[in-house]
Scaffold this active site. Sequence first.
Site, PDB file in Angstrom:
ATOM      1  N   ARG A 153      -8.917   1.307   9.015  1.00 19.84           N
ATOM      2  CA  ARG A 153      -8.544  -0.087   9.268  1.00 19.84           C
ATOM      3  C   ARG A 153      -9.638  -0.828  10.009  1.00 19.84           C
ATOM      4  NH1 ARG A 153      -2.612   0.703   9.209  1.00 19.84           N
ATOM      5  NH2 ARG A 153      -1.580  -1.308   9.013  1.00 19.84           N
ATOM      6  N   ARG A 205      11.394  -6.146   4.604  1.00 16.18           N
ATOM      7  CA  ARG A 205      11.188  -4.689   4.519  1.00 16.18           C
ATOM      8  C   ARG A 205      12.211  -3.967   5.405  1.00 16.18           C
ATOM      9  NH1 ARG A 205       5.327  -2.199   5.235  1.00 16.18           N
ATOM     10  NH2 ARG A 205       5.273  -3.454   7.134  1.00 16.18           N
ATOM     11  N   ARG A 211      -0.437  -9.380  13.251  1.00 14.38           N
ATOM     12  CA  ARG A 211      -0.965  -8.311  12.389  1.00 14.38           C
ATOM     13  C   ARG A 211      -1.846  -8.892  11.290  1.00 14.38           C
ATOM     14  NH1 ARG A 211       3.881  -4.861  10.486  1.00 14.38           N
ATOM     15  NH2 ARG A 211       2.267  -3.406   9.850  1.00 14.38           N
ATOM     16  N   ARG A 267      11.513  -2.751  11.140  1.00 15.50           N
ATOM     17  CA  ARG A 267      10.531  -2.240  12.096  1.00 15.50           C
ATOM     18  C   ARG A 267      10.258  -3.278  13.179  1.00 15.50           C
ATOM     19  NH1 ARG A 267       5.724  -0.150   8.260  1.00 15.50           N
ATOM     20  NH2 ARG A 267       4.536  -1.104   9.944  1.00 15.50           N
ATOM     21  N   LYS A 291       0.838  -1.216   0.000  1.00 16.47           N
ATOM     22  CA  LYS A 291       0.000   0.000   0.000  1.00 16.47           C
ATOM     23  C   LYS A 291       0.869   1.260   0.000  1.00 16.47           C
ATOM     24  CE  LYS A 291      -1.934  -1.026   3.943  1.00 16.47           C
ATOM     25  NZ  LYS A 291      -1.247  -2.304   4.182  1.00 16.47           N
TER      26      LYS A 291
HETATM   27  P1  ADP Z   1       2.310  -1.784   3.211  1.00 15.50           P
HETATM   28  O1  ADP Z   1       2.366  -0.286   3.122  1.00 15.50           O
HETATM   29  O2  ADP Z   1       1.091  -2.373   2.562  1.00 15.50           O
HETATM   30  O3  ADP Z   1       2.508  -2.303   4.610  1.00 15.50           O
HETATM   31  P2  ADP Z   1       4.884  -1.674   1.791  1.00 15.50           P
HETATM   32  O4  ADP Z   1       4.574  -0.763   0.644  1.00 15.50           O
HETATM   33  O5  ADP Z   1       5.715  -1.119   2.893  1.00 15.50           O
HETATM   34  O6  ADP Z   1       3.532  -2.353   2.359  1.00 15.50           O
HETATM   35  O7  ADP Z   1       5.587  -2.975   1.175  1.00 15.50           O
HETATM   36  C1  ADP Z   1       6.023  -4.053   2.024  1.00 15.50           C
HETATM   37  C2  ADP Z   1       7.387  -4.572   1.542  1.00 15.50           C
HETATM   38  O8  ADP Z   1       7.241  -5.234   0.296  1.00 15.50           O
HETATM   39  C3  ADP Z   1       8.425  -3.462   1.320  1.00 15.50           C
HETATM   40  O9  ADP Z   1       9.683  -3.944   1.726  1.00 15.50           O
HETATM   41  C4  ADP Z   1       8.349  -3.192  -0.171  1.00 15.50           C
HETATM   42  O10 ADP Z   1       9.596  -2.733  -0.671  1.00 15.50           O
HETATM   43  C5  ADP Z   1       8.001  -4.567  -0.729  1.00 15.50           C
HETATM   44  N1  ADP Z   1       7.087  -4.504  -1.897  1.00 15.50           N
HETATM   45  C6  ADP Z   1       6.072  -3.633  -2.123  1.00 15.50           C
HETATM   46  N2  ADP Z   1       5.432  -3.900  -3.286  1.00 15.50           N
HETATM   47  C7  ADP Z   1       6.074  -4.993  -3.812  1.00 15.50           C
HETATM   48  C8  ADP Z   1       5.903  -5.774  -5.003  1.00 15.50           C
HETATM   49  N3  ADP Z   1       4.926  -5.488  -5.895  1.00 15.50           N
HETATM   50  N4  ADP Z   1       6.735  -6.829  -5.200  1.00 15.50           N
HETATM   51  C9  ADP Z   1       7.708  -7.111  -4.299  1.00 15.50           C
HETATM   52  N5  ADP Z   1       7.929  -6.430  -3.164  1.00 15.50           N
HETATM   53  C10 ADP Z   1       7.135  -5.373  -2.912  1.00 15.50           C
HETATM   54  P1  AMP Z   2       1.366   0.557   8.969  1.00 15.61           P
HETATM   55  O1  AMP Z   2       2.550   1.449   8.885  1.00 15.61           O
HETATM   56  O2  AMP Z   2       0.199   1.051   8.158  1.00 15.61           O
HETATM   57  O3  AMP Z   2       1.701  -0.886   8.694  1.00 15.61           O
HETATM   58  O4  AMP Z   2       0.870   0.622  10.502  1.00 15.61           O
HETATM   59  C1  AMP Z   2       1.697   0.174  11.559  1.00 15.61           C
HETATM   60  C2  AMP Z   2       0.877   0.059  12.833  1.00 15.61           C
HETATM   61  O5  AMP Z   2       0.351   1.342  13.213  1.00 15.61           O
HETATM   62  C3  AMP Z   2      -0.360  -0.863  12.765  1.00 15.61           C
HETATM   63  O6  AMP Z   2      -0.037  -2.229  12.947  1.00 15.61           O
HETATM   64  C4  AMP Z   2      -1.205  -0.296  13.913  1.00 15.61           C
HETATM   65  O7  AMP Z   2      -0.731  -0.704  15.171  1.00 15.61           O
HETATM   66  C5  AMP Z   2      -0.951   1.220  13.788  1.00 15.61           C
HETATM   67  N1  AMP Z   2      -1.934   1.853  12.883  1.00 15.61           N
HETATM   68  C6  AMP Z   2      -1.680   2.465  11.698  1.00 15.61           C
HETATM   69  N2  AMP Z   2      -2.816   2.916  11.144  1.00 15.61           N
HETATM   70  C7  AMP Z   2      -3.818   2.566  11.997  1.00 15.61           C
HETATM   71  C8  AMP Z   2      -5.244   2.719  11.980  1.00 15.61           C
HETATM   72  N3  AMP Z   2      -5.881   3.326  10.957  1.00 15.61           N
HETATM   73  N4  AMP Z   2      -5.949   2.231  13.034  1.00 15.61           N
HETATM   74  C9  AMP Z   2      -5.349   1.633  14.064  1.00 15.61           C
HETATM   75  N5  AMP Z   2      -4.018   1.430  14.132  1.00 15.61           N
HETATM   76  C10 AMP Z   2      -3.249   1.898  13.114  1.00 15.61           C
END
Ligand code: ADP
Ligand code: AMP
Length: 213
Positions: free
Chosen positions: A88, A127, A171, A160, A13
């Site tokens: 969420r 990541r 999660r 992280r 995302k």
């Molecule tokens: P989210 O925001 O949904 O938690 P991220 O955008 O941070 O996810 O992506 C999670 C991990 O996967 C990151 O390390 C990112 O670089 C990698 N990633 C994102 N999109 C792709 C893809 N299409 N193919 C492979 N790896 C990806």
């Molecule tokens: P993210 O960076 O989107 O993966 O979020 C990391 C963490 O932040 C999540 O696992 C939750 O603990 C918290 N968080 C982020 N956005 C929300 C939301 N909209 N509602 C509740 N918790 C959130």
Amino acid sequence: MKIVMLGAPGAGKGTQAKQIAGKYGLPHISTGDIFRANIKNGTELGKEAKKYMDQGLLVPDELTVRLLLDRVSREDCKNGYVLDGFPRTIPQANVLDEALEKLGDQIDYAIDVDVPDENIVRRMSGRRACLSCGATYHVAYAPPKKEGICDTCGSELVLRDDDKPETVQNRLHVYHEQTQPLIDFYARKGVLRTVDGTQAVEDVFEAICKILG
Ligand code: ADP
Ligand code: AMP
């Protein structure tokens, strides 16, 4: 244009939201990034949020909603935004909807980046995040030019706390219980669009651009 990104944690995302924001000139709003910035700066909000985040749980709606409504009321959001990680829960989506309705407005697109659970653990364990500027990398799929260092700002990259395997399982469980129902919520409103998130980053982005026009 007001866009909501849906998908499991690690689905991509944030990766896509940043590109959408760049192409369409919209602010990218990640509640996770806002919480992490608060944790880094040692604020009260950060201390409270960390208790939940470290366990892979959601931060309570009350806290999250207040933060989000404040953020989207700022000047830079008047032409729209890309929400990444919000809503969420169904109550969060309802609050956002009601706030928009009062302005005669609504979400234009909810984009579900669909990735099966089997791929998620690999995505999250690889990541690497920059806590200074919010950039995200992957050790195999999107490595930085210099190992462990952010290309954009030169800060050190970290795994992280909530990307450790034991927390990732929590999660994913929380996602299926509390967040996945939003797919139906936005489908009923006629704004849901699904993209195959297992493709390469640029192919996912191309699919999204076709939707947004
Ligand atoms: P989210 O925001 O949904 O938690 P991220 O955008 O941070 O996810 O992506 C999670 C991990 O996967 C990151 O390390 C990112 O670089 C990698 N990633 C994102 N999109 C792709 C893809 N299409 N193919 C492979 N790896 C990806
Ligand atoms: P993210 O960076 O989107 O993966 O979020 C990391 C963490 O932040 C999540 O696992 C939750 O603990 C918290 N968080 C982020 N956005 C929300 C939301 N909209 N509602 C509740 N918790 C959130």
